[in-house]
Design an enzyme around this catalytic site. Structure first.
Site, PDB file in Angstrom:
ATOM      1  CE  LYS A 188     -19.415 -16.175   7.843  1.00 44.53           C
ATOM      2  NZ  LYS A 188     -19.617 -14.873   8.513  1.00 44.53           N
TER       3      LYS A 188
ATOM      4  NE  ARG B  59      -4.329  -1.639   1.712  1.00 47.09           N
ATOM      5  CZ  ARG B  59      -5.270  -2.005   2.554  1.00 47.09           C
ATOM      6  NH1 ARG B  59      -5.124  -1.795   3.844  1.00 47.09           N
ATOM      7  NH2 ARG B  59      -6.351  -2.598   2.115  1.00 47.09           N
TER       8      ARG B  59
ATOM      9  N   GLY C 194      -7.185  -8.830  -0.114  1.00 50.49           N
ATOM     10  CA  GLY C 194      -7.479  -9.829   0.905  1.00 50.49           C
ATOM     11  C   GLY C 194      -6.700 -11.116   0.717  1.00 50.49           C
TER      12      GLY C 194
ATOM     13  N   GLY D 247     -12.081  -5.080   1.039  1.00 53.71           N
ATOM     14  CA  GLY D 247     -13.490  -4.667   1.090  1.00 53.71           C
ATOM     15  C   GLY D 247     -13.840  -3.728  -0.049  1.00 53.71           C
TER      16      GLY D 247
HETATM   17  N1  LIG Z   1     -13.505 -25.072   2.434  1.00 51.81           N
HETATM   18  C1  LIG Z   1     -13.299 -24.138   3.355  1.00 51.81           C
HETATM   19  N2  LIG Z   1     -13.675 -24.301   4.617  1.00 51.81           N
HETATM   20  C2  LIG Z   1     -13.466 -23.338   5.550  1.00 51.81           C
HETATM   21  N3  LIG Z   1     -12.859 -22.161   5.291  1.00 51.81           N
HETATM   22  C3  LIG Z   1     -12.445 -21.944   4.040  1.00 51.81           C
HETATM   23  C4  LIG Z   1     -12.642 -22.910   3.010  1.00 51.81           C
HETATM   24  N4  LIG Z   1     -12.121 -22.403   1.875  1.00 51.81           N
HETATM   25  C5  LIG Z   1     -11.627 -21.192   2.170  1.00 51.81           C
HETATM   26  N5  LIG Z   1     -11.808 -20.892   3.467  1.00 51.81           N
HETATM   27  C6  LIG Z   1     -11.373 -19.693   4.194  1.00 51.81           C
HETATM   28  O1  LIG Z   1     -11.833 -18.533   3.573  1.00 51.81           O
HETATM   29  C7  LIG Z   1     -11.036 -17.442   4.019  1.00 51.81           C
HETATM   30  C8  LIG Z   1     -10.853 -16.419   2.937  1.00 51.81           C
HETATM   31  O2  LIG Z   1     -12.084 -15.966   2.513  1.00 51.81           O
HETATM   32  P1  LIG Z   1     -12.359 -14.454   2.160  1.00 51.81           P
HETATM   33  O3  LIG Z   1     -11.994 -13.609   3.356  1.00 51.81           O
HETATM   34  O4  LIG Z   1     -13.754 -14.380   1.660  1.00 51.81           O
HETATM   35  O5  LIG Z   1     -11.311 -14.197   0.975  1.00 51.81           O
HETATM   36  P2  LIG Z   1     -10.745 -12.831   0.441  1.00 51.81           P
HETATM   37  O6  LIG Z   1     -10.046 -12.191   1.629  1.00 51.81           O
HETATM   38  O7  LIG Z   1      -9.785 -13.177  -0.652  1.00 51.81           O
HETATM   39  O8  LIG Z   1     -11.941 -12.040  -0.010  1.00 51.81           O
HETATM   40  C9  LIG Z   1      -9.689 -18.031   4.418  1.00 51.81           C
HETATM   41  O9  LIG Z   1      -9.479 -17.773   5.793  1.00 51.81           O
HETATM   42  C10 LIG Z   1      -9.869 -19.521   4.148  1.00 51.81           C
HETATM   43  O10 LIG Z   1      -9.254 -20.328   5.133  1.00 51.81           O
HETATM   44  O1  LIG Z   2      -7.529  -2.714   5.232  1.00 50.01           O
HETATM   45  C1  LIG Z   2      -8.601  -2.252   4.871  1.00 50.01           C
HETATM   46  O2  LIG Z   2      -9.649  -3.014   4.446  1.00 50.01           O
HETATM   47  P1  LIG Z   2      -9.448  -4.498   3.759  1.00 50.01           P
HETATM   48  O3  LIG Z   2      -8.791  -5.386   4.787  1.00 50.01           O
HETATM   49  O4  LIG Z   2     -10.871  -4.918   3.439  1.00 50.01           O
HETATM   50  O5  LIG Z   2      -8.618  -4.317   2.509  1.00 50.01           O
HETATM   51  C2  LIG Z   2      -8.811  -0.763   4.769  1.00 50.01           C
HETATM   52  O6  LIG Z   2      -7.702  -0.054   5.254  1.00 50.01           O
HETATM   53  C3  LIG Z   2     -10.107  -0.332   5.452  1.00 50.01           C
HETATM   54  O7  LIG Z   2     -10.020  -0.526   6.832  1.00 50.01           O
HETATM   55  P2  LIG Z   2     -11.357  -0.644   7.700  1.00 50.01           P
HETATM   56  O8  LIG Z   2     -12.066  -1.909   7.274  1.00 50.01           O
HETATM   57  O9  LIG Z   2     -10.914  -0.649   9.158  1.00 50.01           O
HETATM   58  O10 LIG Z   2     -12.227   0.564   7.383  1.00 50.01           O
END
Ligand SMILES: Nc1ncnc2c1ncn2[C@@H]1O[C@H](COP(=O)(O)OP(=O)(O)O)[C@@H](O)[C@H]1O
Ligand SMILES: O=C(OP(=O)(O)O)[C@H](O)COP(=O)(O)O
Length: 432
Positions: A236, A39, A389, A412
């Site tokens: 989810k 970042r 993410g 997000g």
């Molecule tokens: N089959 C599964 N069962 C439980 N958790 C899972 C499974 N597949 C993926 N995950 C979990 O999903 C999480 C990531 O999802 P998410 O936060 O939606 O992704 P992103 O951050 O890329 O948007 C990870 O912590 C991963 O361990």
């Molecule tokens: O790390 C952030 O979000 P992200 O983990 O969804 O990329 C941003 O800095 C936003 O932070 P916030 O979700 O506390 O408003």
């Protein structure tokens, strides 16, 4: 959402002016050390442009979700409060007092000083650090800035007014500058004082990072090179409903993997053992599949899975077909046939958008699906866009980052963009 007509730093004269730049310097830290500088690196083009064009640069950002230290109100973290609420009542008062004391001492870890130091190294010039945000130190240092100098304000979330989008706080920020630049893509989905409110009081334009994020992702959504393939994973369905809904209108192929897939399996009548599932979303999963069919979209879900006896990194595991998950086993990754199926769908894609891992990719035994998809996307000639993410982290860890067209700096924010939602941090900027 079409933001391509927003003014940028190049559309405004910045020479000799105080320019307030909102960045997303919310970087991961461990023991005071920044573990990922993406970042900060992402913000460099805008900062360099402003320095080179003799602006007096005032940077601001949040870091984490700290307490309101300047009003001396220390609140407990949600998780901490939940833990205390679950304690026997007699112990709660003492635990609360202790936690509040600890929270006060915590504040230092939310300081932007380490970011200022890292940025200074990357820029090869001093970044002056303010002790406060809109207080006497920040104001004095901002007023004393010479052309081309850079000042970093402290964490804007040290004031509770920031996340409330308080107009007086936004005004106080604005009063230090003559121009506002938003380059905080990762926080563009927040309508806070420094991401949106401040635009009410200053000419407001976007920086190069926001411009890059919206032109690549917006281009893919508005006018994709086809076939357009979306890959959605993660834990989810409920987190991704908006994205599925929006992308189903645009893609040629929609691939669902990760924990989300088991809600779809249930909708198809499969037994899913102890796999993660959102029972209240089964009906919706059915509707999505019907919609995909009606639209003639290629809709792919895993045909086989790596299942485990427990949710742990070293659990016993085996591979089973999707209609053959045994009782007491949970799906933690897609299986080898699915890896091939998904990789084939990606091979000839014109555009790929990927958000969410195919399994529990944090654990080696359940990372192969995510690795296979990352490799397939990297090897394709497609315009490849990775949401922030966990999927971004996986791509970087696996060493495929250089082969992707774009890895978003917002988790997000990129999800909300892909959902077609308005991002307040961009919507508030001036049009050309
Ligand atoms: N089959 C599964 N069962 C439980 N958790 C899972 C499974 N597949 C993926 N995950 C979990 O999903 C999480 C990531 O999802 P998410 O936060 O939606 O992704 P992103 O951050 O890329 O948007 C990870 O912590 C991963 O361990
Ligand atoms: O790390 C952030 O979000 P992200 O983990 O969804 O990329 C941003 O800095 C936003 O932070 P916030 O979700 O506390 O408003």
């Amino acid at each position: 959402m079409n933001y391509l007509n927003k003014k940028t730093v190049e559309d405004i004269d910045v020479a000799g002016k105080h320019v307030l730049v909102r960045c997303d310097f919310n970087v991961p830290m461990k023991d005071g050390v920044i573990t990922d500088t993406k970042r900060i690196v992402g913000a460099l083009p805008t900062i360099k442009y402003l320095v080179d064009h003799n602006a007096k640069v005032i940077l601001c950002s949040h870091m984490g979700r700290p307490h309101n230290i300047f009003n001396d109100v220390v609140k407990l973290d949600k998780k901490e409060k939940k833990k205390i609420d679950a304690m026997p009542e007699a112990e709660q008062a003492e635990a609360t007092a202790k936690a509040l004391e600890a929270a006060k001492g915590d504040v230092k870890k939310f300081s932007l000083a380490p970011v200022a130091a890292e940025l200074s190294k990357l820029l090869g010039k001093e970044v002056i650090m303010a002790k406060d945000v809109v207080g006497p130190d920040a104001k004095a240092k901002a007023a004393a800035l010479k052309d081309g100098e850079v000042l970093m304000l402290e964490n804007v979330r040290f004031h509770a007014e920031e996340t409330k989008n308080d107009p007086d706080f936004a005004k106080a920020l604005a009063s230090m500058a003559e121009i506002y630049v938003n380059d905080a893509f990762g926080t563009a989905h927040r309508a806070h004082a420094s991401t949106a409110g401040v635009a009410d009081y200053l000419p407001a334009v976007c920086g190069y990072l926001i411009q890059k994020e919206i032109s690549i992702m917006g281009g893919a959504l508005e006018n994709p090179k086809r076939p357009f393939v979306a890959i959605l994973g993660g834990a989810k369905v409920s987190d991704k409903i908006g994205v599925i809904n929006n992308l189903i209108e645009k893609v040629d192929t929609l691939i669902i993997g990760g924990g989300m897939a088991y809600t779809f399996f249930k909708a198809l009548g499969h037994e899913i053992g102890t796999s993660i599932c959102e029972d209240d979303k089964v009906e919706l999963a059915k509707e999505m599949m019907d919609k995909a069919k009606a639209k003639g979209i290629n809709f792919l879900i895993p045909v086989d899975n790596v299942v485990a006896t427990e949710y742990s990194a070293d659990s016993e595991w085996k591979i089973v077909d999707s209609d053959d998950i045994p009782e007491g086993w949970m799906g933690l990754d897609i299986g080898p046939k699915s890896r091939e199926l998904f990789a084939n769908a990606v091979k000839n894609a014109g555009t790929v958008v990927w958000n969410g891992p195919m399994g529990v990719s944090e654990w080696e035994n359940f990372a192969n699906g995510t690795i296979a998809v990352a490799k397939a996307v990297a090897d394709s000639n497609a315009i490849s866009i990775i949401g922030g993410g966990d999927s971004a982290a996986a791509v970087e860890k696996l060493g495929f980052a250089d082969k992707m067209t774009h890895i978003s700096t917002g988790g997000g924010a990129s999800l909300e963009f892909l959902e077609g939602l308005e991002l307040p941090g961009i919507a508030c900027l001036n049009e050309k």
